[in-house]
Design a protein around this motif. Sequence first.
Motif, mmCIF file in Angstrom:
data_model
loop_
_atom_site.group_PDB
_atom_site.id
_atom_site.type_symbol
_atom_site.label_atom_id
_atom_site.label_comp_id
_atom_site.label_asym_id
_atom_site.label_seq_id
_atom_site.Cartn_x
_atom_site.Cartn_y
_atom_site.Cartn_z
ATOM 1 N N VAL A 1 0.823 -1.210 -0.083
ATOM 2 C CA VAL A 1 -0.124 0.111 0.002
ATOM 3 C C VAL A 1 0.690 1.198 0.205
ATOM 4 N N HIS A 2 1.949 1.316 0.789
ATOM 5 C CA HIS A 2 2.788 2.311 0.662
ATOM 6 C C HIS A 2 3.411 2.563 -0.804
ATOM 7 N N ILE A 3 3.887 1.550 -1.358
ATOM 8 C CA ILE A 3 4.293 1.675 -2.673
ATOM 9 C C ILE A 3 3.377 2.094 -3.544
ATOM 10 N N GLN A 4 2.059 1.806 -3.584
ATOM 11 C CA GLN A 4 1.072 2.069 -4.545
ATOM 12 C C GLN A 4 0.786 3.496 -4.167
ATOM 13 N N VAL B 1 14.627 -3.452 -2.987
ATOM 14 C CA VAL B 1 15.649 -2.775 -3.840
ATOM 15 C C VAL B 1 14.702 -1.897 -4.925
ATOM 16 N N ASP B 2 13.436 -2.324 -5.215
ATOM 17 C CA ASP B 2 12.738 -1.735 -6.182
ATOM 18 C C ASP B 2 12.271 -0.103 -5.637
ATOM 19 N N THR B 3 11.844 -0.308 -4.262
ATOM 20 C CA THR B 3 11.313 0.900 -3.586
ATOM 21 C C THR B 3 12.552 1.694 -3.511
ATOM 22 N N GLN C 1 11.190 1.863 5.822
ATOM 23 C CA GLN C 1 11.373 1.693 7.218
ATOM 24 C C GLN C 1 11.013 0.294 7.651
ATOM 25 N N TYR C 2 9.908 -0.420 6.827
ATOM 26 C CA TYR C 2 9.582 -1.665 6.955
ATOM 27 C C TYR C 2 10.094 -2.741 6.254
ATOM 28 N N ALA C 3 10.879 -2.204 4.923
ATOM 29 C CA ALA C 3 11.492 -3.088 4.274
ATOM 30 C C ALA C 3 12.806 -2.460 3.843
#
Length: 663
Positions: free
Chosen positions: A112-115, A144-146, A138-140
């Motif tokens: 959800v953060h990414i979207q 790499v993609d983020t 922070q969560y992951a």
Amino acid sequence: MYAEQSSGSVTVEAGLAHHRAGRLPQAEAIYRQILASEPDRADCIFLLGIASLQVGHHDRALDLFIRAVNLQPRNSFYHSSKAAALHGLGRRDEAIASYQEALLHKPDNLDVHIQLASLMGECGDVAGEEAHYRLALQYAPDHVDTRFNLANLLVRRKQFGEAVSEFRQVLRHRPDFAQAHLNLGAVLFELTAFEECERCYREALRLDPTYAEAYCNLGGLLTKLGRLDEAEVNLREACKLNSSFPEALNNLSELLRLRERPEEAEACCREALRLKPDDVQAQVNLGNALREQGHFHEAESCYRAALDHNAAQPKALNNLGALLLDLGRPEEAIRSLRMAVSRRPDYPDAHFNLGVALLLDGQFDEGWREYEWRWRQDSKKPHLRGFRQPLWDGADIGDRVLLLHAEQGLGDTLQFCRFVPAIAAGRRVVVEVQRPLVPLLAGLPGFETIVARGDPLPPFDLHCSLVSLPGVLGTTLETIPQQASYLRADPQRTAAWRQRVGQLDGLRVGLVWAGNHTMSGDRRRSMPLERFSELADLPGVSFVSLQKGSAAGQSPPPGLVLHDWTEYLHDFGETAALVEALDLVISVDTAVAHLAGALGRPVWLLNRFDRCWRWLLNRDDSPWYPTLRQFRQPQPADWSSALKDVRAQLEKSALEHRTRLDR
């Protein structure tokens, strides 16, 4: 997330098995069968919505997700799926609200953060986009993609230092990520870290030898570094690997223009525009190529087409302004260039061109100030001297030593050395000029030492370029020093040349038809010797070559006898002595025209249509040289008309010369 309950012999798990295998009709049938007996089964409603979303039925999916949310309002996945359906329907604000609701119920929902970051980026909320990428990390932290997306976002925000750090982290986790190497190289290019930039591009190509974008970027870098042969190889490889690559064609077009192949550059631009008709950069580049060929009106149309797509594009505004100068429309040029500067206040090319426009229009006060921006231009940076001593601003220097040094071409040095005697009076001055000018300029009075460029300099405390002197001194049109001559050839050398040219009949006229071919715009200011056929078979005139360089080997047209003693012209002191011995010099806009003017000898300037700023507008004389007369092209590339006017005036001058001799 999914219940595994059954409805009779039909189970949700059976529907999921079909769903995961891509058999959507069978999955939907099972979900509907369950809902027929259990209409409030939220998991089946949700899964049916997912199936509808997968086949692009966003309206139907949204209705189903709304039902699921109403049944289980605290389910984060239901809210995020509703957001996806809203996004698909173009209802972005509602989608953002649904994603935010999903995070209320599951703050660590990485997807959800990414979207949400991506959606906020679409809406132009760059700060929100960045915030959600950072929350996702922070969560992951190893996602790499983020991190790659965050790095690219930081590039768009021009936070280049942070972007470099993020790209490096990406590459620590995935060193074989060719696009990350490419994008890191692009940031390093912006930071002028060209050596490391090149390593990044080459590593991207090592990882993927078919990476057209990497060849394109490497070609652009090599062009900037002046390694034009290598650049062309790489740009052509980019075009070969991707025949529909407007960016590579654009880069290749600019390279070809720099290599003085504007016709080929034009072809590249036209192909780029065929592939992408609204490509602003291709329109600008096409205008550049056409301008280089002297097709000024066509070039103007290209720049205006680019501005139709983006009225605030600084490069198009700058190039249009420069072109309007070529067309002799300084007021329009000044407006366009002021707009370019307002859109991008740190744009050196626009400031410099504004300076040129103001000088051409006779507005010297502001013009000199803007002209100083040349020192910040990329093209000028390789020529910066890097002196530790401060610039002279015209203030009293006491007992300190001032270095006045040549900057641009030989003609510029000859034009602006006129200021040296007045500055040197009462001051300690060292003069540094191009080596061929030393014997001639050594005769200027007042300074302590003259040095050839490239030889060791004596100690000095302040410095100033000769070209900057008019601005430092506040020179206006009215205060240009008006000496009939401020340079003088060696009398003994002049006497020797007078004896030699005295053997010629009639009016003795020196000719120069070409300048330094490496100088910008030389194609338009120079002409082949064969164009002087207009002056062939002219009675009462003897022509003497003053042409040096590669153009000196050209053959004169039939009927034009050209006496050539240039093998004896080893420096400008010798050339000055020959000029002193002649009755007249006819020259294109090159150093010899300045030399003749500085010596106070009659000089006729063959001036191209897009004249240099120093020759001003709408006048055939020059405030810089009282003995100079201009013969301008009435239209771009029209030397014939200018030379016909020269012939008519030469016939009159030859007749007057004979009349004087007969008295």
